[in-house]
Motif scaffolding. Sequence first.
Motif, mmCIF file in Angstrom:
data_model
loop_
_atom_site.group_PDB
_atom_site.id
_atom_site.type_symbol
_atom_site.label_atom_id
_atom_site.label_comp_id
_atom_site.label_asym_id
_atom_site.label_seq_id
_atom_site.Cartn_x
_atom_site.Cartn_y
_atom_site.Cartn_z
ATOM 1 N N ASP A 1 0.811 -1.216 0.000
ATOM 2 C CA ASP A 1 0.000 0.000 0.000
ATOM 3 C C ASP A 1 0.843 1.263 0.000
ATOM 4 O O ASP A 1 0.467 2.277 -0.612
ATOM 5 C CB ASP A 1 -0.927 0.021 1.219
ATOM 6 N N ALA A 2 1.959 1.252 0.729
ATOM 7 C CA ALA A 2 2.794 2.446 0.879
ATOM 8 C C ALA A 2 1.921 3.639 1.304
ATOM 9 O O ALA A 2 1.054 3.507 2.159
ATOM 10 C CB ALA A 2 3.575 2.713 -0.391
ATOM 11 N N GLU A 3 2.098 4.790 0.675
ATOM 12 C CA GLU A 3 1.348 5.987 1.084
ATOM 13 C C GLU A 3 -0.095 5.995 0.585
ATOM 14 O O GLU A 3 -0.906 6.822 1.025
ATOM 15 C CB GLU A 3 2.053 7.247 0.570
ATOM 16 N N SER A 4 -0.431 5.090 -0.327
ATOM 17 C CA SER A 4 -1.721 5.192 -1.010
ATOM 18 C C SER A 4 -2.906 5.124 -0.058
ATOM 19 O O SER A 4 -3.850 5.919 -0.168
ATOM 20 C CB SER A 4 -1.849 4.087 -2.080
ATOM 21 N N CYS A 5 -2.891 4.182 0.897
ATOM 22 C CA CYS A 5 -4.069 4.021 1.749
ATOM 23 C C CYS A 5 -4.288 5.232 2.649
ATOM 24 O O CYS A 5 -5.427 5.595 2.955
ATOM 25 C CB CYS A 5 -3.968 2.746 2.572
ATOM 26 N N VAL A 6 -3.195 5.904 3.059
ATOM 27 C CA VAL A 6 -3.322 7.110 3.870
ATOM 28 C C VAL A 6 -3.894 8.254 3.039
ATOM 29 O O VAL A 6 -4.823 8.956 3.462
ATOM 30 C CB VAL A 6 -1.954 7.507 4.455
ATOM 31 N N ALA B 1 2.915 1.787 -7.801
ATOM 32 C CA ALA B 1 3.711 1.448 -8.990
ATOM 33 C C ALA B 1 4.275 2.700 -9.643
ATOM 34 O O ALA B 1 5.433 2.711 -10.097
ATOM 35 C CB ALA B 1 2.859 0.665 -9.980
ATOM 36 N N ASP B 2 3.462 3.763 -9.698
ATOM 37 C CA ASP B 2 3.942 5.015 -10.295
ATOM 38 C C ASP B 2 5.017 5.679 -9.442
ATOM 39 O O ASP B 2 5.937 6.326 -9.957
ATOM 40 C CB ASP B 2 2.769 5.986 -10.482
ATOM 41 N N THR B 3 4.901 5.542 -8.126
ATOM 42 C CA THR B 3 5.812 6.222 -7.207
ATOM 43 C C THR B 3 7.113 5.457 -7.011
ATOM 44 O O THR B 3 8.187 6.063 -6.856
ATOM 45 C CB THR B 3 5.123 6.436 -5.847
ATOM 46 N N TYR B 4 7.035 4.130 -7.024
ATOM 47 C CA TYR B 4 8.200 3.288 -6.760
ATOM 48 C C TYR B 4 8.372 2.238 -7.863
ATOM 49 O O TYR B 4 8.350 1.020 -7.594
ATOM 50 C CB TYR B 4 8.047 2.583 -5.413
ATOM 51 N N PRO B 5 8.575 2.648 -9.095
ATOM 52 C CA PRO B 5 8.674 1.660 -10.176
ATOM 53 C C PRO B 5 9.843 0.699 -10.019
ATOM 54 O O PRO B 5 9.727 -0.484 -10.355
ATOM 55 C CB PRO B 5 8.816 2.528 -11.436
ATOM 56 N N ASP B 6 10.977 1.168 -9.511
ATOM 57 C CA ASP B 6 12.121 0.274 -9.350
ATOM 58 C C ASP B 6 11.837 -0.802 -8.303
ATOM 59 O O ASP B 6 12.320 -1.941 -8.431
ATOM 60 C CB ASP B 6 13.367 1.062 -8.965
ATOM 61 N N HIS C 1 6.321 6.648 7.739
ATOM 62 C CA HIS C 1 5.832 5.374 8.284
ATOM 63 C C HIS C 1 5.358 4.467 7.158
ATOM 64 O O HIS C 1 5.648 3.258 7.140
ATOM 65 C CB HIS C 1 4.686 5.660 9.261
ATOM 66 N N GLN C 2 4.666 5.043 6.183
ATOM 67 C CA GLN C 2 4.157 4.253 5.061
ATOM 68 C C GLN C 2 5.259 3.946 4.040
ATOM 69 O O GLN C 2 5.282 2.869 3.453
ATOM 70 C CB GLN C 2 3.017 5.006 4.381
ATOM 71 N N ALA C 3 6.158 4.906 3.837
ATOM 72 C CA ALA C 3 7.233 4.714 2.861
ATOM 73 C C ALA C 3 8.215 3.636 3.295
ATOM 74 O O ALA C 3 8.973 3.108 2.459
ATOM 75 C CB ALA C 3 7.976 6.034 2.634
ATOM 76 N N TYR C 4 8.217 3.281 4.574
ATOM 77 C CA TYR C 4 9.081 2.206 5.046
ATOM 78 C C TYR C 4 8.847 0.929 4.239
ATOM 79 O O TYR C 4 9.794 0.172 3.989
ATOM 80 C CB TYR C 4 8.806 1.943 6.527
ATOM 81 N N GLY C 5 7.596 0.707 3.827
ATOM 82 C CA GLY C 5 7.278 -0.517 3.083
ATOM 83 C C GLY C 5 8.102 -0.678 1.820
ATOM 84 O O GLY C 5 8.914 -1.610 1.703
ATOM 85 N N PRO C 6 7.941 0.207 0.832
ATOM 86 C CA PRO C 6 8.714 0.045 -0.399
ATOM 87 C C PRO C 6 10.210 0.286 -0.234
ATOM 88 O O PRO C 6 11.021 -0.318 -0.946
ATOM 89 C CB PRO C 6 8.086 1.068 -1.349
ATOM 90 N N ARG C 7 10.600 1.143 0.709
ATOM 91 C CA ARG C 7 12.011 1.492 0.822
ATOM 92 C C ARG C 7 12.825 0.473 1.610
ATOM 93 O O ARG C 7 13.990 0.230 1.286
ATOM 94 C CB ARG C 7 12.139 2.874 1.477
ATOM 95 N N LEU D 1 4.596 -0.666 -16.544
ATOM 96 C CA LEU D 1 5.739 -1.479 -16.132
ATOM 97 C C LEU D 1 5.724 -2.842 -16.817
ATOM 98 O O LEU D 1 6.479 -3.747 -16.437
ATOM 99 C CB LEU D 1 5.726 -1.660 -14.612
ATOM 100 N N GLY D 2 4.860 -2.984 -17.818
ATOM 101 C CA GLY D 2 4.796 -4.235 -18.558
ATOM 102 C C GLY D 2 4.057 -5.350 -17.852
ATOM 103 O O GLY D 2 4.254 -6.525 -18.170
ATOM 104 N N ILE D 3 3.179 -4.993 -16.902
ATOM 105 C CA ILE D 3 2.469 -5.994 -16.110
ATOM 106 C C ILE D 3 0.999 -6.035 -16.518
ATOM 107 O O ILE D 3 0.319 -5.003 -16.519
ATOM 108 C CB ILE D 3 2.542 -5.662 -14.602
#
Length: 291
Positions: free
Chosen positions: A20-25, A73-78, A41-47, A122-124
């Motif tokens: 979810d990262a920041e999206s749910c907030v 996906a748009d925020t953390y494509p890598d 707090h939310q960015a901890y997930g993807p990072r 992202l080709g998905i």
Amino acid sequence: MNFPWPDGVRATAAFTFDVDAESCVLAHDPSASSRMSLMTHQAYGPRVGVPRLLRVLRRQEVKATFFVPGFTADTYPDMVRSIIDEGHEVAHHGYLHEPMQGIDAAREAEYLDRGLEALDRLGIRPAGYRAPWWEMNWHTPDLLIERGFQYDSSLLDGDTPYRLHGTETAGDLVEIPVDWGLDDWEQYAFYPGWTGSGVIESPRKVHEMWLLEARAHHAESGCFVLTNHPFISGRPSRAAALERLIEDVRALDGMWVTTLGEIAAHTAGAVEEVRRVDRIEAPGALATNRE
């Protein structure tokens, strides 16, 4: 139960992650973007959480399913590419983890399509969907079937997968049920003024509870589906407890640990009966929220 699992398989387990990262907030309160601590707090997930969980899965030689909102996906494509590179399944989880309860089909279709477009960049092309907050509407299965989804994992009315008939649309998709007792949100999630009771459980207690459930599913030839969030279960002691759980589940004789996509593909070919889930209205004057 007598579910037609593949030969040699007694039961199935899937480890799934909602990134979810920041999206749910932001979906709940767009003004929360001003709260730097909450956003981190939310960015901890993807990072941090996702990389740690990928290492756990690699050590355990397990493939998992990651439900990724389009905004993530748009925020953390890598980060999403790293999930794909490890051979895991990426599935649809809305665009901004939007509140879904009671929205009309046209608006829900917009959310679905926006999420699909983000993953497509992202080709998905995802086979699976999980509704934000597991909040399906009666028209949701039709929207998913129309868009070619093979399965959903949002409903709570079974211990094994089943084929779900569309309400208006011809065709069906596989439903792989979930359970609030198998969600880390109920055990660990807390942020002052936003979510949680303030009671953050011990990973030892959570491991015991989830292992008891996995053993019970194994005994009944069920399908154990665990839902975790990287910003929650990606924390060190929780990830360590999750790794112990994965080891314990893998050790159960005849337990097939795989992705939801693999489970859905098997179910679509092995189960003939197609179930229709009918809406039940309150009687007489008690009925509300009629469409």
